[in-house]
Write an enzyme that holds these catalytic residues in place. Structure first.
Site, short mmCIF file in Angstrom:
data_model
loop_
_atom_site.label_atom_id
_atom_site.label_comp_id
_atom_site.label_asym_id
_atom_site.label_seq_id
_atom_site.Cartn_x
_atom_site.Cartn_y
_atom_site.Cartn_z
N ASP A 1 0.84 -1.19 0.00
CA ASP A 1 0.00 0.00 0.00
C ASP A 1 0.88 1.25 0.00
OD1 ASP A 1 -2.28 -1.55 0.11
OD2 ASP A 1 -2.39 -1.51 2.31
N TYR B 1 6.57 -8.66 8.78
CA TYR B 1 6.34 -7.22 8.86
C TYR B 1 6.58 -6.72 10.28
CZ TYR B 1 3.46 -8.00 4.62
OH TYR B 1 3.00 -8.36 3.39
N ASP C 1 -6.89 1.10 7.99
CA ASP C 1 -5.56 1.69 8.18
C ASP C 1 -5.69 3.20 8.28
OD1 ASP C 1 -5.77 2.74 5.58
OD2 ASP C 1 -4.53 1.18 4.68
N ARG D 1 -3.63 -5.43 8.00
CA ARG D 1 -4.72 -4.50 8.35
C ARG D 1 -5.88 -5.24 8.99
NH1 ARG D 1 -6.67 -1.90 3.15
NH2 ARG D 1 -5.60 -3.62 2.13
#
Length: 295
Positions: free
Chosen positions: A41, A69, A83, A179
């Site tokens: 993103d 992550y 988000d 997310r």
């Protein structure tokens, strides 16, 4: 003259889209043949894998690798996109949420779980991206999918009024939405949640520490496809005659253990192709043109 070929590990900055990164790479290397093994993103940073030239044929084998992550989850608010890019739709007081409660719900979101992807995702619904339908005001209902969260660790926490921010590390199977983990953790705790920061630090065996700056010298950052394939699959070194036969798509005897995917390396160290080996005989999966060399 042939164009460049190879794999790029890039450290995507915050702001540009993944498509922006691909376009920049095309212009820098003066080639149209650039693809990626998975997007990030615009708000996210970190590792992206791009293929250049004939090495784009390797991307199929990189898309499904597991990923890791670091992220920040904000408890106390939900947003339209799960988000920080979305609008806040609900607010709750998360100041009373305890470490023990967080640890208990994190545990339920670890392992093999059924996850409903974020509404603002690239999943296609009747031929259109879910995020396009959502932005058009449609009600989007996505089906849960089975994903694996192999690690979900809270590294630090910070409170600010009614909000609580959690810095986390997650390792997940391909197709997992971080997310959605933030959303589901907040929902399970009864205070809502969304993602405010995301950085991809690993894709399979490839680490962010080896990634190049997208604004740097991309030609020298290209990794030969033989090096990438050799890190993913067993290898078989071919002499010139065998290399030619494989390039022509022929089946030949191979003195390696049977495997679904083997990297066939030529006498000059180039990746000739990917083959499968059964009963000691090869079958070509993907050939790599020998006219292209790493820039």
């Amino acid at each position: 003259m042939s164009g460049p070929t190879g794999i790029l590990l890039l450290d995507k900055p915050q702001g540009p889209t993944s498509h922006d990164l691909v376009g920049r790479t095309r212009r820098t290397l003066a080639t149209r043949k650039v693809g990626h093994a998975g997007t990030l993103d615009p708000m996210a940073t970190g590792l992206m894998i791009l293929g250049v030239g004939s090495s784009t044929r390797l991307l199929t084998y990189l898309v499904g690798l597991d990923k890791e992550y670091t992220a920040t989850i904000r408890l106390g608010q939900s947003t339209t996109t799960d988000d920080a890019e979305g609008e806040v739709v609900t607010e709750h007081d998360a100041s009373g949420v305890t470490d023990a409660a967080i640890a208990a719900e994190v545990a339920t979101l670890t392992g093999e779980i059924a996850q409903v992807p974020s509404t603002f995702s690239a999943i296609k619904v009747d031929g259109r991206r879910a995020y396009d339908r959502a932005r058009a005001g449609e009600v989007v209902e996505l089906k849960p999918r089975t994903v694996t969260v192999s690690a979900f660790e809270v590294i630090a926490s910070r409170s600010s009024g009614t909000l609580l921010d959690l810095d986390v590390r997650v390792a997940v199977s391909s197709g997992t939405y971080v997310r959605a983990l933030a959303r589901d953790l907040g929902a399970a705790l009864g205070v809502a949640g969304h993602l405010t920061a995301l950085r991809r630090t690993r894709i399979g065996p490839f680490d962010i520490s080896d990634a190049a700056d997208p604004e740097g010298d991309l030609a020298t950052a290209l990794i030969p496809p033989a090096e990438i394939a050799g890190g993913l699959f067993p290898t078989a070194t071919m002499d010139a005659e065998a290399a030619l036969a494989l390039a022509q798509g022929k089946r030949i005897p191979v003195a390696v253990t049977d495997a679904p995917t083997v990297a066939a390396i030529g006498p000059d160290g180039r990746l000739i192709g990917l083959i499968s080996v059964r009963d000691g005989v090869s079958r070509v999966l993907t050939n790599f043109p020998n006219s292209e060399e790493p820039a």
